[in-house]
Scaffold this motif. Structure first.
Motif, PDB file in Angstrom:
ATOM      1  N   ILE A  38     -32.178   4.900  33.122  1.00 54.73           N
ATOM      2  CA  ILE A  38     -32.710   4.106  33.935  1.00 54.73           C
ATOM      3  C   ILE A  38     -34.019   4.704  34.484  1.00 54.73           C
ATOM      4  O   ILE A  38     -33.804   5.599  35.282  1.00 54.73           O
ATOM      5  CB  ILE A  38     -32.035   3.390  34.896  1.00 54.73           C
ATOM      6  CG1 ILE A  38     -31.111   2.544  34.331  1.00 54.73           C
ATOM      7  CG2 ILE A  38     -32.946   2.249  35.739  1.00 54.73           C
ATOM      8  CD1 ILE A  38     -30.130   1.849  35.174  1.00 54.73           C
ATOM      9  N   PRO A  39     -35.383   4.572  34.070  1.00 53.36           N
ATOM     10  CA  PRO A  39     -36.439   5.351  34.724  1.00 53.36           C
ATOM     11  C   PRO A  39     -36.535   4.990  36.310  1.00 53.36           C
ATOM     12  O   PRO A  39     -36.460   3.876  36.554  1.00 53.36           O
ATOM     13  CB  PRO A  39     -37.625   4.801  34.053  1.00 53.36           C
ATOM     14  CG  PRO A  39     -37.179   3.489  33.394  1.00 53.36           C
ATOM     15  CD  PRO A  39     -35.769   3.515  33.317  1.00 53.36           C
ATOM     16  N   PRO A  40     -36.848   6.030  37.051  1.00 53.89           N
ATOM     17  CA  PRO A  40     -37.120   5.785  38.354  1.00 53.89           C
ATOM     18  C   PRO A  40     -38.354   5.070  38.643  1.00 53.89           C
ATOM     19  O   PRO A  40     -39.334   5.227  37.992  1.00 53.89           O
ATOM     20  CB  PRO A  40     -37.070   7.219  39.219  1.00 53.89           C
ATOM     21  CG  PRO A  40     -37.449   8.124  38.023  1.00 53.89           C
ATOM     22  CD  PRO A  40     -36.867   7.452  36.703  1.00 53.89           C
ATOM     23  N   ALA A  41     -38.414   4.234  39.713  1.00 53.97           N
ATOM     24  CA  ALA A  41     -39.745   3.444  39.846  1.00 53.97           C
ATOM     25  C   ALA A  41     -39.905   3.456  41.437  1.00 53.97           C
ATOM     26  O   ALA A  41     -39.068   3.521  42.105  1.00 53.97           O
ATOM     27  CB  ALA A  41     -39.547   1.757  39.346  1.00 53.97           C
ATOM     28  N   GLN A  62     -50.755   0.192  32.622  1.00 57.27           N
ATOM     29  CA  GLN A  62     -51.656   1.162  31.866  1.00 57.27           C
ATOM     30  C   GLN A  62     -50.737   2.421  32.130  1.00 57.27           C
ATOM     31  O   GLN A  62     -50.163   2.511  33.075  1.00 57.27           O
ATOM     32  CB  GLN A  62     -53.081   1.596  32.400  1.00 57.27           C
ATOM     33  CG  GLN A  62     -52.834   1.851  33.910  1.00 57.27           C
ATOM     34  CD  GLN A  62     -54.299   2.068  34.444  1.00 57.27           C
ATOM     35  OE1 GLN A  62     -55.285   1.820  33.676  1.00 57.27           O
ATOM     36  NE2 GLN A  62     -54.369   2.441  35.628  1.00 57.27           N
ATOM     37  N   GLY A  63     -50.889   3.488  31.388  1.00 59.56           N
ATOM     38  CA  GLY A  63     -50.043   4.697  31.285  1.00 59.56           C
ATOM     39  C   GLY A  63     -50.929   5.967  31.553  1.00 59.56           C
ATOM     40  O   GLY A  63     -51.892   6.091  30.630  1.00 59.56           O
ATOM     41  N   THR A  64     -50.670   6.809  32.455  1.00 62.43           N
ATOM     42  CA  THR A  64     -51.288   8.029  32.372  1.00 62.43           C
ATOM     43  C   THR A  64     -50.241   9.221  32.674  1.00 62.43           C
ATOM     44  O   THR A  64     -49.535   9.080  33.795  1.00 62.43           O
ATOM     45  CB  THR A  64     -52.513   7.912  33.577  1.00 62.43           C
ATOM     46  OG1 THR A  64     -53.174   6.904  33.389  1.00 62.43           O
ATOM     47  CG2 THR A  64     -53.093   9.260  33.489  1.00 62.43           C
ATOM     48  N   LEU A  90     -42.121   7.594  33.043  1.00 66.42           N
ATOM     49  CA  LEU A  90     -41.573   7.682  31.525  1.00 66.42           C
ATOM     50  C   LEU A  90     -42.024   8.911  30.823  1.00 66.42           C
ATOM     51  O   LEU A  90     -42.540   8.699  29.756  1.00 66.42           O
ATOM     52  CB  LEU A  90     -42.049   6.202  30.980  1.00 66.42           C
ATOM     53  CG  LEU A  90     -41.600   4.981  31.541  1.00 66.42           C
ATOM     54  CD1 LEU A  90     -42.222   3.937  30.862  1.00 66.42           C
ATOM     55  CD2 LEU A  90     -40.049   5.177  31.427  1.00 66.42           C
ATOM     56  N   PRO A  91     -41.727  10.337  31.115  1.00 72.72           N
ATOM     57  CA  PRO A  91     -42.184  11.198  30.549  1.00 72.72           C
ATOM     58  C   PRO A  91     -41.556  11.549  29.173  1.00 72.72           C
ATOM     59  O   PRO A  91     -40.413  11.126  29.113  1.00 72.72           O
ATOM     60  CB  PRO A  91     -41.981  12.512  31.463  1.00 72.72           C
ATOM     61  CG  PRO A  91     -40.696  11.652  32.328  1.00 72.72           C
ATOM     62  CD  PRO A  91     -40.723  10.450  32.276  1.00 72.72           C
ATOM     63  N   GLY A  92     -42.561  11.673  28.244  1.00 73.51           N
ATOM     64  CA  GLY A  92     -41.817  11.746  26.858  1.00 73.51           C
ATOM     65  C   GLY A  92     -41.738  10.536  26.267  1.00 73.51           C
ATOM     66  O   GLY A  92     -41.083  10.493  24.995  1.00 73.51           O
ATOM     67  N   VAL A  93     -42.250   9.536  26.708  1.00 73.80           N
ATOM     68  CA  VAL A  93     -41.844   8.293  26.049  1.00 73.80           C
ATOM     69  C   VAL A  93     -43.270   7.729  25.498  1.00 73.80           C
ATOM     70  O   VAL A  93     -44.346   7.681  25.965  1.00 73.80           O
ATOM     71  CB  VAL A  93     -41.292   7.112  27.119  1.00 73.80           C
ATOM     72  CG1 VAL A  93     -41.432   5.815  26.623  1.00 73.80           C
ATOM     73  CG2 VAL A  93     -40.272   7.394  27.596  1.00 73.80           C
ATOM     74  N   ASN A  94     -43.329   7.209  24.196  1.00 79.65           N
ATOM     75  CA  ASN A  94     -44.586   6.933  23.514  1.00 79.65           C
ATOM     76  C   ASN A  94     -44.760   5.392  24.224  1.00 79.65           C
ATOM     77  O   ASN A  94     -44.050   4.341  23.737  1.00 79.65           O
ATOM     78  CB  ASN A  94     -44.246   6.693  22.063  1.00 79.65           C
ATOM     79  CG  ASN A  94     -45.694   6.309  21.273  1.00 79.65           C
ATOM     80  OD1 ASN A  94     -46.634   5.795  22.105  1.00 79.65           O
ATOM     81  ND2 ASN A  94     -45.470   6.086  20.060  1.00 79.65           N
ATOM     82  N   GLN A 103     -37.607   3.312  24.356  1.00 80.25           N
ATOM     83  CA  GLN A 103     -36.727   4.249  24.123  1.00 80.25           C
ATOM     84  C   GLN A 103     -37.356   5.797  24.019  1.00 80.25           C
ATOM     85  O   GLN A 103     -38.572   5.614  23.810  1.00 80.25           O
ATOM     86  CB  GLN A 103     -36.260   3.869  22.686  1.00 80.25           C
ATOM     87  CG  GLN A 103     -35.248   4.983  22.241  1.00 80.25           C
ATOM     88  CD  GLN A 103     -34.375   4.439  20.905  1.00 80.25           C
ATOM     89  OE1 GLN A 103     -34.682   3.057  20.558  1.00 80.25           O
ATOM     90  NE2 GLN A 103     -33.968   5.511  20.070  1.00 80.25           N
ATOM     91  N   ARG A 104     -36.886   6.653  24.656  1.00 80.61           N
ATOM     92  CA  ARG A 104     -37.261   7.971  24.403  1.00 80.61           C
ATOM     93  C   ARG A 104     -36.546   8.775  23.269  1.00 80.61           C
ATOM     94  O   ARG A 104     -35.127   8.738  23.464  1.00 80.61           O
ATOM     95  CB  ARG A 104     -36.918   8.925  25.816  1.00 80.61           C
ATOM     96  CG  ARG A 104     -37.551  10.069  25.992  1.00 80.61           C
ATOM     97  CD  ARG A 104     -37.280  10.908  26.913  1.00 80.61           C
ATOM     98  NE  ARG A 104     -36.966  10.257  28.091  1.00 80.61           N
ATOM     99  CZ  ARG A 104     -36.985  10.908  29.509  1.00 80.61           C
ATOM    100  NH1 ARG A 104     -37.407  11.829  29.436  1.00 80.61           N
ATOM    101  NH2 ARG A 104     -36.433  10.102  30.449  1.00 80.61           N
TER     102      ARG A 104
END
Length: 147
Positions: free
Chosen positions: A41-44, A121-123, A59-63, A81-82
């Motif tokens: 579960i990703p932290p938020a 958006q993701g950065t 979400l590090p390492g997640v496309n 999914q990672r």
């Protein structure tokens, strides 16, 4: 007065039946991406402003193109999914602390959100979801017209 037989284990049987019905209903609804089946579960972080909510998920390492975001009946669901990295050759020892596999988060939103204007958006491995609030109904002055 009729005598009834007390069976102390009947309560456990009833509880087991209720749990089975809940699990079966979840499987029938196709909720295979629920938090119960998630590998991690990703932290938020959740921030509320006067005009919007902002969710930030790590979400590090997640496309991010493979992340699925849906908003249905006031519930925002984020899943993806990672992928596990291929093992490098020649590694004699390793220690792995990062979790791989499916993730899933759900957030129940208030009725005041503008569901049609949600953006994401993701950065740098952080997914940011902006959820605008509906403009509040402003009081208006009503003029009296004399007849």
């Amino acid at each position: 007065m009729a005598a009834t037989r007390y069976e102390p284990w009947d309560v456990l049987s009833q509880l087991q039946g209720q749990i089975s019905r809940i699990v079966e209903s979840q499987l029938e609804n196709g909720s295979t991406t629920s938090a119960a089946t998630a590998d991690w579960i990703p932290p938020a972080d959740v921030e509320e402003y006067a005009d919007r909510f902002v969710l930030k998920l790590d979400l590090p390492g997640v496309n991010l193109s493979a992340v699925d975001i849906t908003l249905d009946q006031g519930v925002l669901s984020i899943s993806g999914q990672r992928e596990k990295e291929a093992k490098a050759s020649g590694v004699e020892r390793s220690r792995s602390e990062r979790v791989y596999g499916r993730f899933h988060r759900r957030f129940t939103l208030p009725d005041t959100v503008d569901a049609a204007s949600v953006t994401a958006q993701g950065t740098n491995g952080v997914l940011e979801v902006v959820i605008p609030k509906q403009p509040k109904a402003q009081p208006r002055r009503i003029a009296i017209v004399s007849a």
